[in-house]
Design an enzyme around this catalytic site. Structure first.
Site, PDB file in Angstrom:
ATOM      1  CB  CYS A   2     -11.708-105.432-117.503  1.00  0.00           C
ATOM      2  SG  CYS A   2     -11.030-103.976-118.289  1.00  0.00           S
ATOM      3  NE  ARG A  27     -11.462-108.983-112.818  1.00  0.00           N
ATOM      4  CZ  ARG A  27     -10.418-109.739-112.566  1.00  0.00           C
ATOM      5  NH1 ARG A  27     -10.299-110.315-111.396  1.00  0.00           N
ATOM      6  NH2 ARG A  27      -9.494-109.940-113.483  1.00  0.00           N
ATOM      7  CD1 TRP A  76      -9.292 -99.619-112.974  1.00  0.00           C
ATOM      8  CD2 TRP A  76      -7.661 -99.931-114.460  1.00  0.00           C
ATOM      9  NE1 TRP A  76      -8.189 -98.945-112.524  1.00  0.00           N
ATOM     10  CE2 TRP A  76      -7.181 -99.111-113.411  1.00  0.00           C
ATOM     11  CE3 TRP A  76      -6.794-100.251-115.510  1.00  0.00           C
ATOM     12  CZ2 TRP A  76      -5.878 -98.621-113.370  1.00  0.00           C
ATOM     13  CZ3 TRP A  76      -5.492 -99.752-115.480  1.00  0.00           C
ATOM     14  CH2 TRP A  76      -5.059 -98.949-114.416  1.00  0.00           C
ATOM     15  CG  ASN A 102      -9.874-108.935-117.767  1.00  0.00           C
ATOM     16  OD1 ASN A 102      -9.188-107.924-117.713  1.00  0.00           O
ATOM     17  ND2 ASN A 102      -9.764-109.925-116.898  1.00  0.00           N
ATOM     18  N   GLY A 103      -8.131-107.886-120.560  1.00  0.00           N
ATOM     19  CA  GLY A 103      -6.749-108.204-120.911  1.00  0.00           C
ATOM     20  C   GLY A 103      -6.187-107.126-121.815  1.00  0.00           C
ATOM     21  CD  GLU A 485      11.788-106.888-101.217  1.00  0.00           C
ATOM     22  OE1 GLU A 485      12.821-107.426-100.770  1.00  0.00           O
ATOM     23  OE2 GLU A 485      10.659-107.371-101.077  1.00  0.00           O
ATOM     24  CE  LYS A 489       8.795-110.008-102.869  1.00  0.00           C
ATOM     25  NZ  LYS A 489       9.458-109.590-101.696  1.00  0.00           N
ATOM     26  CD  GLU A 492      10.069-113.966-102.648  1.00  0.00           C
ATOM     27  OE1 GLU A 492      10.089-114.855-101.791  1.00  0.00           O
ATOM     28  OE2 GLU A 492       9.985-112.752-102.360  1.00  0.00           O
ATOM     29  CG  HIS A 508      34.368-102.728-110.587  1.00  0.00           C
ATOM     30  ND1 HIS A 508      35.644-102.245-110.767  1.00  0.00           N
ATOM     31  CD2 HIS A 508      33.591-101.655-110.308  1.00  0.00           C
ATOM     32  CE1 HIS A 508      35.649-100.937-110.582  1.00  0.00           C
ATOM     33  NE2 HIS A 508      34.410-100.543-110.305  1.00  0.00           N
ATOM     34  CE  LYS A 607       4.282-114.019 -95.388  1.00  0.00           C
ATOM     35  NZ  LYS A 607       4.846-113.052 -96.358  1.00  0.00           N
TER      36      LYS A 607
HETATM   37  O1  M6R Z   1       9.388-113.306 -91.390  1.00  0.00           O
HETATM   38  P1  M6R Z   1      10.653-112.618 -91.798  1.00  0.00           P
HETATM   39  O2  M6R Z   1      10.460-111.182 -92.137  1.00  0.00           O
HETATM   40  O3  M6R Z   1      11.732-112.793 -90.766  1.00  0.00           O
HETATM   41  O4  M6R Z   1      11.129-113.377 -93.074  1.00  0.00           O
HETATM   42  C1  M6R Z   1      12.350-113.053 -93.665  1.00  0.00           C
HETATM   43  C2  M6R Z   1      12.450-113.658 -95.030  1.00  0.00           C
HETATM   44  O5  M6R Z   1      12.291-115.042 -94.977  1.00  0.00           O
HETATM   45  C3  M6R Z   1      11.407-113.072 -95.979  1.00  0.00           C
HETATM   46  O6  M6R Z   1      11.505-111.685 -96.062  1.00  0.00           O
HETATM   47  C4  M6R Z   1      11.580-113.685 -97.379  1.00  0.00           C
HETATM   48  O7  M6R Z   1      12.762-113.235 -97.940  1.00  0.00           O
HETATM   49  C5  M6R Z   1      10.387-113.360 -98.242  1.00  0.00           C
HETATM   50  N1  M6R Z   1       9.937-114.544 -98.892  1.00  0.00           N
HETATM   51  C6  M6R Z   1      10.669-112.377 -99.295  1.00  0.00           C
HETATM   52  O8  M6R Z   1       9.553-112.107-100.073  1.00  0.00           O
END
Ligand code: M6R
Length: 612
Positions: A2, A27, A76, A102-103, A485, A489, A492, A508, A607
């Site tokens: 929205c 949106r 939406w 919105n919410g 994964e 996610k 992090e 275990h 990154k």
């Molecule tokens: O650039 P890369 O794919 O080699 O990076 C590997 C990891 O540093 C990267 O996947 C990291 O774990 C991400 N922050 C996960 O979201």
């Protein structure tokens, strides 16, 4: 999603509102509406189902709606189907309070019952109508100002909102309130603007106010007063919008991560298409000969972080489809460990950036040992791409959010293509079977889009669970790979401790951490293993766990065990985690947003990790 807009000035409001809504249409676009007031006259409300163009037609591009103060909304649907009746703005029974929102109001049922007991009636299925009538209720009960009434209502409302309200007795003002949903306000030349996002007001002003959580605003013509939840006036410093390239590239999304989550259908499709020739998966272009592929005795997949998780998943797919033993190694371990490396081995290095220090070092070690190397890399011309013997470029495009999403998905599809291609070259799967797998892979982008359409449910769930201290993810086989994964996610970007466990392994030791209310997220896409994982769910549930199930449509029995279940489309189990990862990414995202964190730039991270 929205989008909301508001205008209070000297020009005709409808045109400004419709223009702002056009910028926010990404949106939501299942219905739209505006409410405009001309001085002390009753407001004119016009709503239309479908795209914004319908509303524009209905109002002759705004020309038929007269007045200089108004609010608008593009919807939406969450509560209630897309329809004119459910479209915003909504109003109280006597038209005293009109509003857009919105919410999600989580406790709208409970509030609705209270209002029903007090004589209110409801014409829509929306949570917004409840919020507006609650404000009306407090306005009449305490006979105070709009700010008093909104304050009373906000104390009772649980959930997220960017609210704009107009009161009959204050015809030249708009009131706004916000919690966890985006909203900005701006002033220029004696006029005021409100919107969900900057692009909607950028052509009018670059001076904006970012209203905080649980704060309110009284918006007059060219002057805005802010209040806290106690009704005290507060100061908010205006900020000048100085669009840099980074912000401009968000395409209206609040965060790069959300934009990149939405780019996954394209990333997956583009990567897949780069591996398809004449209607078949054909990776001859990588430069590995068919003989080399047939003679392979071992594959090592080496990577870090999410790329390593792709490796864990690829281990299952490649072993199953191409019948080659696969070892998955963390690059930081692989580079220092003595490993009696098999000859006729291929070392696959997976890296989005192509610059990760440990992955690059692992590649160099493999080359020193005279092993063939293949990089699965996103950044063209990066070190790993340059140094590997062979390169499979993922086609995810630039990824800016630190938490990878679309690069992970592109890597996954690249690994799937390798598994199918190697399987065909080695005669382990027929060309017909290869074609079936390709069909399944080609369906993934549309299926991901379908999952993204249902993200508000996950937002709601995340907002309820985001105070969790510990979250456990469980799954078997490839479902275990995707839980790794999902767990990364979550931690992090939301800083919530979480762990991923192979479902059968929990008992275990780790099961001792399960206590009343511990959130356990269980992934169940691997048909042959679902019953086993359900048993593990029952084990944790009987120890107090609060269970979320993530499974494919059709497995509705999961709801007998799980407290909350979310579904993904059905596909071949080898590729199901390309779908399962999407709700897990969204969940992590919404956890982080609910906790007010910097989604795109989580603390302590970068990154590209170019130090070991
Ligand atoms: O650039 P890369 O794919 O080699 O990076 C590997 C990891 O540093 C990267 O996947 C990291 O774990 C991400 N922050 C996960 O979201």
């Amino acid at each position: 999603m929205c989008g909301i807009v508001g205008f209070n000035g000297h020009h005709e409001a409808a045109a400004v509102l419709l223009d702002g809504l056009t910028k926010l249409e990404y949106r939501g676009y299942d219905s739209a509406g505006i409410a405009v007031r001309d001085g002390s006259k009753d407001a004119t409300i016009v709503k239309a189902k479908g795209r914004l163009d319908h509303l524009k037609e209905k109002t002759d591009n705004g020309r038929s709606v007269i007045g200089t103060c108004g609010i608008g909304h593009t919807r939406w649907a969450t509560h209630g189907e897309p329809s004119e009746n459910n479209a915003h703005p909504h109003c109280s029974d006597d038209g005293n309070v009109i509003g857009v929102h919105n919410g999600i109001i989580e406790n709208y049922q409970e509030l609705k019952e209270k209002l029903l007991r007090n004589g209110y009636t409801f014409y829509s299925e929306t949570d917004t109508e409840v919020a507006i009538k609650l404000v009306d209720y407090y306005y009449k009960k305490y006979l105070g100002t709009p700010v008093d009434a909104i304050n009373h209502a906000l104390v009772r409302i649980r959930g997220s909102y960017a609210l704009e309200l107009m009161f009959k007795e204050y015809p030249d003002e708009i009131y706004a309130a916000r919690k966890d949903s985006p909203m900005i306000l701006g002033v220029a030349d004696g006029e005021s603007f409100i919107a969900s996002d900057v692009p909607a007001i950028l052509k009018h002003t670059r001076t904006v106010y970012y209203i905080g959580n649980l704060q309110m605003a009284r918006v007059g013509k060219g002057e805005i007063t802010f209040y806290n939840l106690d009704g005290d006036e507060i100061e908010i410093e205006p900020k000048t919008i100085d669009w840099d390239a980074e912000a401009a590239e968000k395409s209206g999304y609040e965060h790069f991560m959300m934009k990149e989550i939405h780019e996954q259908p394209k990333a997956v499709a583009d990567t897949l298409h780069s591996a398809v020739k004449d209607g078949k998966i054909d990776l001859a272009g990588l430069g590995l000969t068919e003989e080399e592929i047939r003679e392979l005795q071992q594959i090592y997949i080496v990577a870090c972080g999410s790329a390593y998780h792709v490796g864990v998943a690829a281990q299952y797919t490649i072993e199953d489809l191409a019948d080659i033993p696969v070892r998955v190694e963390l690059a930081s371990e692989f580079r220092y460990r003595h490993i009696p490396l098999a000859q006729n081995a291929l070392v696959i290095i997976i890296s989005q950036s192509g610059e990760t220090a440990d992955s690059l070092a692992a590649l160099r070690k493999a080359k020193e040992k005279n092993l063939k190397t293949l990089g699965i890399v996103n950044v063209i011309g990066s070190s790993i791409a340059r140094e590997a013997d062979h390169v499979f470029y993922t086609m995810a495009g630039p990824e800016i959010a630190v938490a990878t999403t679309k690069a992970y998905s592109a890597q996954l599809i690249a690994a799937d293509c390798i598994a199918v291609y190697f399987g065909m070259v080695r005669g382990r799967i027929t060309e017909e079977k290869g074609a079936e797998y390709l069909d399944a892979l080609e369906s993934l982008p549309k299926q991901i889009e379908k999952i993204l359409e249902d993200k508000e449910r996950l937002q709601w769930f995340a907002s309820k669970q985001s105070n969790a201290h510990d979250v456990f993810f469980i799954g078997r086989g490839m479902d275990y790979a995707v839980t790794l994964e999902g767990s990364l996610k979550l931690k992090e970007i939301s800083y919530v401790h979480s762990e991923a466990y192979a479902a059968g392994e929990l008992k275990h030791g780790t099961i001792s951490l399960i206590e009343d209310g511990t959130l356990v997220i269980s992934v169940l896409t691997q048909k042959a293993l679902i019953e086993k994982t359900v048993s593990n769910m029952v084990e944790v549930k009987s120890r107090g766990a609060y269970l979320m199930g993530l499974t494919t449509y059709g497995n509705y029995d999961i709801e007998d065990v799980a407290d909350f279940t979310t579904y993904i489309p059905d596909t071949d189990p080898h590729f199901a985690i390309s779908l399962a990862v999407v709700p897990l990414q969204l969940l992590a995202y919404y956890f982080a947003v609910s906790r007010g964190l910097d989604v795109d730039k989580p603390r302590n991270l970068a990154k590209s990790v170019t130090v070991e």
